[in-house]
Design a protein around this motif. Structure first.
Motif, PDB file in Angstrom:
ATOM      1  N   ALA A   1     -21.734   1.659  -9.563  1.00 29.09           N
ATOM      2  CA  ALA A   1     -21.379   0.749 -10.660  1.00 29.09           C
ATOM      3  C   ALA A   1     -21.887   1.280 -11.994  1.00 29.09           C
ATOM      4  O   ALA A   1     -21.164   1.235 -13.002  1.00 29.09           O
ATOM      5  CB  ALA A   1     -21.957  -0.642 -10.390  1.00 29.09           C
ATOM      6  N   GLN A   2     -23.101   1.799 -12.008  1.00 32.48           N
ATOM      7  CA  GLN A   2     -23.656   2.363 -13.242  1.00 32.48           C
ATOM      8  C   GLN A   2     -22.856   3.591 -13.683  1.00 32.48           C
ATOM      9  O   GLN A   2     -22.611   3.794 -14.875  1.00 32.48           O
ATOM     10  CB  GLN A   2     -25.127   2.747 -13.052  1.00 32.48           C
ATOM     11  CG  GLN A   2     -26.064   1.582 -13.102  1.00 32.48           C
ATOM     12  CD  GLN A   2     -26.079   0.944 -14.488  1.00 32.48           C
ATOM     13  OE1 GLN A   2     -26.142   1.612 -15.501  1.00 32.48           O
ATOM     14  NE2 GLN A   2     -26.005  -0.362 -14.509  1.00 32.48           N
TER      15      GLN A   2
ATOM     16  N   ALA B   1     -23.101   9.291 -16.539  1.00 36.21           N
ATOM     17  CA  ALA B   1     -22.196   8.968 -15.430  1.00 36.21           C
ATOM     18  C   ALA B   1     -22.386   9.975 -14.294  1.00 36.21           C
ATOM     19  O   ALA B   1     -22.492   9.590 -13.127  1.00 36.21           O
ATOM     20  CB  ALA B   1     -20.748   8.973 -15.911  1.00 36.21           C
ATOM     21  N   GLU B   2     -22.464  11.242 -14.650  1.00 36.97           N
ATOM     22  CA  GLU B   2     -22.661  12.296 -13.640  1.00 36.97           C
ATOM     23  C   GLU B   2     -23.943  12.048 -12.856  1.00 36.97           C
ATOM     24  O   GLU B   2     -23.953  12.157 -11.623  1.00 36.97           O
ATOM     25  CB  GLU B   2     -22.702  13.668 -14.331  1.00 36.97           C
ATOM     26  CG  GLU B   2     -22.927  14.840 -13.387  1.00 36.97           C
ATOM     27  CD  GLU B   2     -24.403  15.154 -13.138  1.00 36.97           C
ATOM     28  OE1 GLU B   2     -24.706  15.723 -12.073  1.00 36.97           O
ATOM     29  OE2 GLU B   2     -25.247  14.811 -13.985  1.00 36.97           O
ATOM     30  N   GLN B   3     -25.013  11.693 -13.539  1.00 35.67           N
ATOM     31  CA  GLN B   3     -26.291  11.451 -12.854  1.00 35.67           C
ATOM     32  C   GLN B   3     -26.175  10.315 -11.837  1.00 35.67           C
ATOM     33  O   GLN B   3     -26.657  10.428 -10.707  1.00 35.67           O
ATOM     34  CB  GLN B   3     -27.387  11.121 -13.870  1.00 35.67           C
ATOM     35  CG  GLN B   3     -27.806  12.298 -14.708  1.00 35.67           C
ATOM     36  CD  GLN B   3     -28.821  11.914 -15.775  1.00 35.67           C
ATOM     37  OE1 GLN B   3     -29.279  10.768 -15.857  1.00 35.67           O
ATOM     38  NE2 GLN B   3     -29.176  12.865 -16.619  1.00 35.67           N
ATOM     39  N   HIS B   4     -25.518   9.228 -12.228  1.00 31.03           N
ATOM     40  CA  HIS B   4     -25.379   8.091 -11.316  1.00 31.03           C
ATOM     41  C   HIS B   4     -24.439   8.408 -10.155  1.00 31.03           C
ATOM     42  O   HIS B   4     -24.729   8.067  -9.005  1.00 31.03           O
ATOM     43  CB  HIS B   4     -24.903   6.850 -12.071  1.00 31.03           C
ATOM     44  CG  HIS B   4     -25.970   6.242 -12.921  1.00 31.03           C
ATOM     45  ND1 HIS B   4     -27.064   5.583 -12.393  1.00 31.03           N
ATOM     46  CD2 HIS B   4     -26.135   6.207 -14.264  1.00 31.03           C
ATOM     47  CE1 HIS B   4     -27.845   5.163 -13.361  1.00 31.03           C
ATOM     48  NE2 HIS B   4     -27.299   5.529 -14.516  1.00 31.03           N
TER      49      HIS B   4
ATOM     50  N   GLY C   1     -15.620   9.974  -9.061  1.00 31.61           N
ATOM     51  CA  GLY C   1     -16.302   9.800 -10.342  1.00 31.61           C
ATOM     52  C   GLY C   1     -17.121  11.014 -10.721  1.00 31.61           C
ATOM     53  O   GLY C   1     -17.160  11.417 -11.896  1.00 31.61           O
ATOM     54  N   LEU C   2     -17.773  11.617  -9.739  1.00 36.62           N
ATOM     55  CA  LEU C   2     -18.576  12.808  -9.998  1.00 36.62           C
ATOM     56  C   LEU C   2     -17.688  13.962 -10.469  1.00 36.62           C
ATOM     57  O   LEU C   2     -18.000  14.621 -11.467  1.00 36.62           O
ATOM     58  CB  LEU C   2     -19.358  13.203  -8.738  1.00 36.62           C
ATOM     59  CG  LEU C   2     -20.305  14.386  -8.883  1.00 36.62           C
ATOM     60  CD1 LEU C   2     -21.373  14.117  -9.941  1.00 36.62           C
ATOM     61  CD2 LEU C   2     -20.955  14.702  -7.535  1.00 36.62           C
ATOM     62  N   ALA C   3     -16.570  14.171  -9.780  1.00 34.23           N
ATOM     63  CA  ALA C   3     -15.651  15.246 -10.170  1.00 34.23           C
ATOM     64  C   ALA C   3     -15.098  15.004 -11.570  1.00 34.23           C
ATOM     65  O   ALA C   3     -15.052  15.929 -12.400  1.00 34.23           O
ATOM     66  CB  ALA C   3     -14.511  15.340  -9.151  1.00 34.23           C
ATOM     67  N   ALA C   4     -14.704  13.772 -11.859  1.00 33.47           N
ATOM     68  CA  ALA C   4     -14.158  13.447 -13.184  1.00 33.47           C
ATOM     69  C   ALA C   4     -15.220  13.619 -14.270  1.00 33.47           C
ATOM     70  O   ALA C   4     -14.919  14.095 -15.375  1.00 33.47           O
ATOM     71  CB  ALA C   4     -13.611  12.022 -13.192  1.00 33.47           C
ATOM     72  N   SER C   5     -16.464  13.263 -13.954  1.00 30.68           N
ATOM     73  CA  SER C   5     -17.549  13.448 -14.928  1.00 30.68           C
ATOM     74  C   SER C   5     -17.744  14.930 -15.225  1.00 30.68           C
ATOM     75  O   SER C   5     -17.902  15.324 -16.389  1.00 30.68           O
ATOM     76  CB  SER C   5     -18.854  12.849 -14.392  1.00 30.68           C
ATOM     77  OG  SER C   5     -18.736  11.460 -14.236  1.00 30.68           O
ATOM     78  N   TYR C   6     -17.745  15.740 -14.172  1.00 34.48           N
ATOM     79  CA  TYR C   6     -17.874  17.180 -14.379  1.00 34.48           C
ATOM     80  C   TYR C   6     -16.713  17.721 -15.212  1.00 34.48           C
ATOM     81  O   TYR C   6     -16.906  18.582 -16.074  1.00 34.48           O
ATOM     82  CB  TYR C   6     -17.945  17.915 -13.046  1.00 34.48           C
ATOM     83  CG  TYR C   6     -19.286  17.823 -12.353  1.00 34.48           C
ATOM     84  CD1 TYR C   6     -20.482  17.969 -13.053  1.00 34.48           C
ATOM     85  CD2 TYR C   6     -19.363  17.601 -10.982  1.00 34.48           C
ATOM     86  CE1 TYR C   6     -21.706  17.893 -12.416  1.00 34.48           C
ATOM     87  CE2 TYR C   6     -20.581  17.531 -10.336  1.00 34.48           C
ATOM     88  CZ  TYR C   6     -21.751  17.686 -11.051  1.00 34.48           C
ATOM     89  OH  TYR C   6     -22.966  17.614 -10.407  1.00 34.48           O
TER      90      TYR C   6
END
Length: 157
Positions: free
Chosen positions: A48-49, A62-65, A82-87
């Motif tokens: 969620a964060q 966002a990447e950290q969360h 979400g991780l891929a999109a943040s990267y």
């Protein structure tokens, strides 16, 4: 006289040492409370964060969360996405590719995932690869609105 003073001091020191070593039966009356277990799943909280930070364009946070969420629950497809999109947004395409690889293992080759992979290629300037992925995604989606927007961006540049 000197020896008498020394003996008196030694006696007092011995009494203090002995009395310091004795225990009395005092009961600790300090009030404490137990820490209650968290009602929320930590992975869910980080997910969620991560989403909130991504929406606010705080891609590093966002990447950290998202990273913490996938570390806590490796089969969380939403967190991998979400991780891929943040990267992607951070320009860390090497890490994005790894995250997309894990996402494909967890969730399979779904149109929404392929769309994001196409957008990732668009960000990198790989138009040919982006077009192929976006067209693949469009073919599998019931509502291709998002893919059409990405294709429009591709055709603009």
């Amino acid at each position: 006289m000197r020896q008498t003073k020394f003996a008196a001091v030694a006696t007092v020191a011995a009494v203090l040492m002995i009395s310091g070593c004795t225990t009395n039966n005092n009961v600790d009356t300090t009030k404490t409370t137990a820490i209650q277990p968290s009602a929320k799943d930590v992975g869910t909280s980080d997910l969620a964060q991560g989403k909130a930070q991504f929406r606010d364009a705080n891609y590093g946070l966002a990447e950290q969360h998202f990273r913490k969420a996938v570390e806590l629950k490796a089969d969380n497809a939403e967190a991998w996405m979400g991780l891929a999109a943040s990267y992607d947004e951070l320009g860390r395409f090497d890490f994005a590719d790894r995250a997309y690889g894990q996402l494909l293992k967890v969730a399979g080759r779904k149109p929404q995932i392929v769309n994001n992979m196409g957008y990732s290629q668009l960000l990198r300037g790989n138009k040919k690869k982006a077009r192929a992925l976006l067209l693949e995604a469009k073919a599998g989606m019931a509502d291709p609105t998002v893919v059409n927007a990405n294709l429009a961006l591709l055709n603009k540049g």
